[in-house]
Design a protein around this motif. Sequence first.
Motif, PDB file in Angstrom:
ATOM      1  N   ASP A   1     -44.555 -73.582  81.043  1.00 25.26           N
ATOM      2  CA  ASP A   1     -45.666 -72.928  81.827  1.00 25.26           C
ATOM      3  C   ASP A   1     -46.558 -72.898  80.559  1.00 25.26           C
ATOM      4  O   ASP A   1     -46.825 -71.764  79.809  1.00 25.26           O
ATOM      5  CB  ASP A   1     -45.307 -71.671  82.266  1.00 25.26           C
ATOM      6  CG  ASP A   1     -44.081 -71.808  82.710  1.00 25.26           C
ATOM      7  OD1 ASP A   1     -43.860 -72.243  83.778  1.00 25.26           O
ATOM      8  OD2 ASP A   1     -43.251 -70.670  83.065  1.00 25.26           O
TER       9      ASP A   1
ATOM     10  N   TRP B   1     -41.837 -64.559  83.014  1.00 22.87           N
ATOM     11  CA  TRP B   1     -42.711 -65.907  82.655  1.00 22.87           C
ATOM     12  C   TRP B   1     -43.575 -65.969  83.045  1.00 22.87           C
ATOM     13  O   TRP B   1     -44.890 -65.294  83.128  1.00 22.87           O
ATOM     14  CB  TRP B   1     -42.006 -66.512  84.550  1.00 22.87           C
ATOM     15  CG  TRP B   1     -40.448 -66.500  84.653  1.00 22.87           C
ATOM     16  CD1 TRP B   1     -39.797 -66.330  83.860  1.00 22.87           C
ATOM     17  CD2 TRP B   1     -39.759 -66.627  86.030  1.00 22.87           C
ATOM     18  NE1 TRP B   1     -38.207 -66.830  84.557  1.00 22.87           N
ATOM     19  CE2 TRP B   1     -38.103 -66.928  86.238  1.00 22.87           C
ATOM     20  CE3 TRP B   1     -40.349 -66.902  87.141  1.00 22.87           C
ATOM     21  CZ2 TRP B   1     -37.302 -66.804  86.678  1.00 22.87           C
ATOM     22  CZ3 TRP B   1     -39.409 -66.901  88.242  1.00 22.87           C
ATOM     23  CH2 TRP B   1     -38.338 -66.898  88.193  1.00 22.87           C
ATOM     24  N   ALA B   2     -44.386 -67.289  82.805  1.00 16.68           N
ATOM     25  CA  ALA B   2     -45.668 -67.960  82.854  1.00 16.68           C
ATOM     26  C   ALA B   2     -46.623 -66.746  82.744  1.00 16.68           C
ATOM     27  O   ALA B   2     -47.640 -66.378  83.101  1.00 16.68           O
ATOM     28  CB  ALA B   2     -46.333 -67.856  84.021  1.00 16.68           C
TER      29      ALA B   2
ATOM     30  N   ASP C   1     -46.630 -66.567  88.574  1.00 17.94           N
ATOM     31  CA  ASP C   1     -47.961 -66.745  88.281  1.00 17.94           C
ATOM     32  C   ASP C   1     -49.318 -66.358  88.126  1.00 17.94           C
ATOM     33  O   ASP C   1     -49.730 -67.566  88.800  1.00 17.94           O
ATOM     34  CB  ASP C   1     -47.305 -68.309  89.116  1.00 17.94           C
ATOM     35  CG  ASP C   1     -46.115 -69.337  88.263  1.00 17.94           C
ATOM     36  OD1 ASP C   1     -45.694 -68.777  87.012  1.00 17.94           O
ATOM     37  OD2 ASP C   1     -45.732 -70.325  88.918  1.00 17.94           O
TER      38      ASP C   1
ATOM     39  N   HIS D   1     -52.936 -66.349  87.396  1.00 17.50           N
ATOM     40  CA  HIS D   1     -54.082 -67.086  86.745  1.00 17.50           C
ATOM     41  C   HIS D   1     -55.340 -66.185  86.770  1.00 17.50           C
ATOM     42  O   HIS D   1     -55.589 -66.140  88.117  1.00 17.50           O
ATOM     43  CB  HIS D   1     -54.087 -68.452  87.087  1.00 17.50           C
ATOM     44  CG  HIS D   1     -55.300 -68.786  86.608  1.00 17.50           C
ATOM     45  ND1 HIS D   1     -55.504 -69.376  85.287  1.00 17.50           N
ATOM     46  CD2 HIS D   1     -56.529 -69.274  87.149  1.00 17.50           C
ATOM     47  CE1 HIS D   1     -56.572 -69.911  84.701  1.00 17.50           C
ATOM     48  NE2 HIS D   1     -57.418 -69.638  85.988  1.00 17.50           N
TER      49      HIS D   1
ATOM     50  N   ASP E   1     -48.724 -66.803  92.599  1.00 17.26           N
ATOM     51  CA  ASP E   1     -47.888 -67.279  94.278  1.00 17.26           C
ATOM     52  C   ASP E   1     -46.583 -66.217  94.652  1.00 17.26           C
ATOM     53  O   ASP E   1     -46.118 -65.230  93.881  1.00 17.26           O
ATOM     54  CB  ASP E   1     -46.606 -68.446  93.429  1.00 17.26           C
ATOM     55  CG  ASP E   1     -47.241 -69.679  92.410  1.00 17.26           C
ATOM     56  OD1 ASP E   1     -48.511 -70.202  92.486  1.00 17.26           O
ATOM     57  OD2 ASP E   1     -45.995 -69.758  91.305  1.00 17.26           O
TER      58      ASP E   1
ATOM     59  N   GLU F   1     -47.186 -74.110  92.936  1.00 20.95           N
ATOM     60  CA  GLU F   1     -47.071 -72.812  92.228  1.00 20.95           C
ATOM     61  C   GLU F   1     -48.429 -73.189  90.660  1.00 20.95           C
ATOM     62  O   GLU F   1     -48.777 -74.520  90.494  1.00 20.95           O
ATOM     63  CB  GLU F   1     -45.674 -72.305  91.267  1.00 20.95           C
ATOM     64  CG  GLU F   1     -45.232 -74.020  90.331  1.00 20.95           C
ATOM     65  CD  GLU F   1     -43.679 -73.316  90.602  1.00 20.95           C
ATOM     66  OE1 GLU F   1     -43.429 -72.262  91.293  1.00 20.95           O
ATOM     67  OE2 GLU F   1     -42.608 -74.400  89.661  1.00 20.95           O
ATOM     68  N   GLY F   2     -48.187 -72.144  89.838  1.00 26.00           N
ATOM     69  CA  GLY F   2     -49.226 -72.234  88.577  1.00 26.00           C
ATOM     70  C   GLY F   2     -50.142 -72.829  89.042  1.00 26.00           C
ATOM     71  O   GLY F   2     -50.638 -73.215  88.160  1.00 26.00           O
TER      72      GLY F   2
ATOM     73  N   TYR G   1     -52.631 -77.517  89.812  1.00 27.38           N
ATOM     74  CA  TYR G   1     -51.342 -77.123  90.670  1.00 27.38           C
ATOM     75  C   TYR G   1     -49.803 -77.631  90.106  1.00 27.38           C
ATOM     76  O   TYR G   1     -50.171 -79.196  90.179  1.00 27.38           O
ATOM     77  CB  TYR G   1     -50.769 -76.065  91.957  1.00 27.38           C
ATOM     78  CG  TYR G   1     -51.058 -77.526  92.690  1.00 27.38           C
ATOM     79  CD1 TYR G   1     -50.268 -78.154  93.192  1.00 27.38           C
ATOM     80  CD2 TYR G   1     -52.392 -77.723  92.911  1.00 27.38           C
ATOM     81  CE1 TYR G   1     -50.091 -79.456  93.890  1.00 27.38           C
ATOM     82  CE2 TYR G   1     -52.693 -79.001  93.968  1.00 27.38           C
ATOM     83  CZ  TYR G   1     -51.322 -79.740  94.401  1.00 27.38           C
ATOM     84  OH  TYR G   1     -50.801 -80.797  95.683  1.00 27.38           O
TER      85      TYR G   1
ATOM     86  N   TRP H   1     -38.989 -76.571  89.619  1.00 26.07           N
ATOM     87  CA  TRP H   1     -39.498 -76.962  88.169  1.00 26.07           C
ATOM     88  C   TRP H   1     -38.069 -77.678  87.207  1.00 26.07           C
ATOM     89  O   TRP H   1     -38.490 -78.547  86.392  1.00 26.07           O
ATOM     90  CB  TRP H   1     -39.176 -75.438  87.233  1.00 26.07           C
ATOM     91  CG  TRP H   1     -38.486 -74.617  87.356  1.00 26.07           C
ATOM     92  CD1 TRP H   1     -37.459 -74.075  87.733  1.00 26.07           C
ATOM     93  CD2 TRP H   1     -37.205 -74.828  86.099  1.00 26.07           C
ATOM     94  NE1 TRP H   1     -36.475 -73.204  87.016  1.00 26.07           N
ATOM     95  CE2 TRP H   1     -36.165 -73.735  85.957  1.00 26.07           C
ATOM     96  CE3 TRP H   1     -37.189 -75.306  84.490  1.00 26.07           C
ATOM     97  CZ2 TRP H   1     -35.255 -74.207  85.572  1.00 26.07           C
ATOM     98  CZ3 TRP H   1     -36.223 -75.923  83.734  1.00 26.07           C
ATOM     99  CH2 TRP H   1     -34.927 -75.039  83.574  1.00 26.07           C
TER     100      TRP H   1
ATOM    101  N   HIS I   1     -46.899 -77.295  85.079  1.00 28.02           N
ATOM    102  CA  HIS I   1     -47.897 -75.732  85.124  1.00 28.02           C
ATOM    103  C   HIS I   1     -48.451 -76.102  83.704  1.00 28.02           C
ATOM    104  O   HIS I   1     -48.139 -75.803  82.114  1.00 28.02           O
ATOM    105  CB  HIS I   1     -46.678 -75.379  84.766  1.00 28.02           C
ATOM    106  CG  HIS I   1     -46.695 -72.970  84.914  1.00 28.02           C
ATOM    107  ND1 HIS I   1     -46.250 -73.063  85.801  1.00 28.02           N
ATOM    108  CD2 HIS I   1     -47.817 -73.307  84.367  1.00 28.02           C
ATOM    109  CE1 HIS I   1     -46.364 -71.269  85.495  1.00 28.02           C
ATOM    110  NE2 HIS I   1     -48.246 -71.259  84.941  1.00 28.02           N
TER     111      HIS I   1
END
Length: 347
Positions: free
Chosen positions: A46, A98-99, A157, A159, A172, A227-228, A242, A247, A288
């Motif tokens: 990510d 995460w992320a 995730d 953004h 997500d 996701e992402g 996305y 993953w 990602h």
Amino acid sequence: MRYPFLFLPSALLFLSACGDPGIESGTGTAVGTYTNPVGDSIRMGDPYVLLHEGTYYLYGTAGKDGFKCWSSGNLRDWTYEGYAFKETTTSFGQSNYWAPEVIHYRDKFYLTYSCKPKDTGAYPDMMLVCLAESDSPTGPFTDKYAPWIDQGYSCIDAHIFVDEEQPYVYFDRVGYVGDWPDGYMFGIIYAMQLDRDNLQPSGDTVRVSEAEQDWENPDSDFSRCNEGAYVFKERDTYYLTYSANHWADPDYGIGYATAPTPMGPWTKAPDNPLIGKDSLRGIFGPGHNSFTSSPDGKETFMVYHTHGSFEDKERTVNIDRIKIDDAGALRILGPTRTPQPLPSGIR
């Protein structure tokens, strides 16, 4: 947040994208090359890159107790800056950091991230999104809202996209349908408008994207995920990239959709994925992504991770140039594994 995507005639774009990516010369006069994956010993998923005042800052899923940061002047050579955010005894989270993404907004730096809360009684088996702030891109970041998005379900995730001074958040919703192991994981991307002054959610939650195209395996009995998300605007069109599939799957890949407004409606590109597995070049599990530009603003790069190999799920950092053709289609000039010119404008 906008990036200087270059529009190319379709014929030229086809040659660049389908021929040997190593011939891509770029548009600047930078001396030197890079070869994917970048960052030597850096291992992360990510990856997110922030360009601020001529310096690149790299963050990603790379630790069990927070988020580390690296800096670079050219996207190839990275210097470790330490922890941008680190768990403490009073932190909201306890694991599964995460992320991370970092933006500069109104003279502050804001870090979005996902984690598993310490208070498992209040949040059983949940992942939640938090927002932290700092005066520096390298931190230390401290929690501003923890949790930030709590709608009664797990979410990851996050953004932030700012359009004409109006911020939005994409995230997500994740979960599991059925009883393990007889069921499947899912990931659905949602969007909300944020208050301009305090960055708190201030609008309705809108469903954006879920697994539906064939390459996303919408009928999988294991993982049905989108996701992402990452959003940008070019001319009058909004683009959302996305990732789909699990993953750890070599078929994890990146698709994109377009819309007339930040909240949609979003239409997925019929020729997705934008980037996927390429066994001949040793590309497995690309996903990602984030975007950044060259120092002179003439080029745009996608930053994404790939697996070490078909069997090795350890993730590495990759960058490749991105273009938009004269029909408005988003294209990656890669994935590359040959030497590429450094970003234009590198000193």
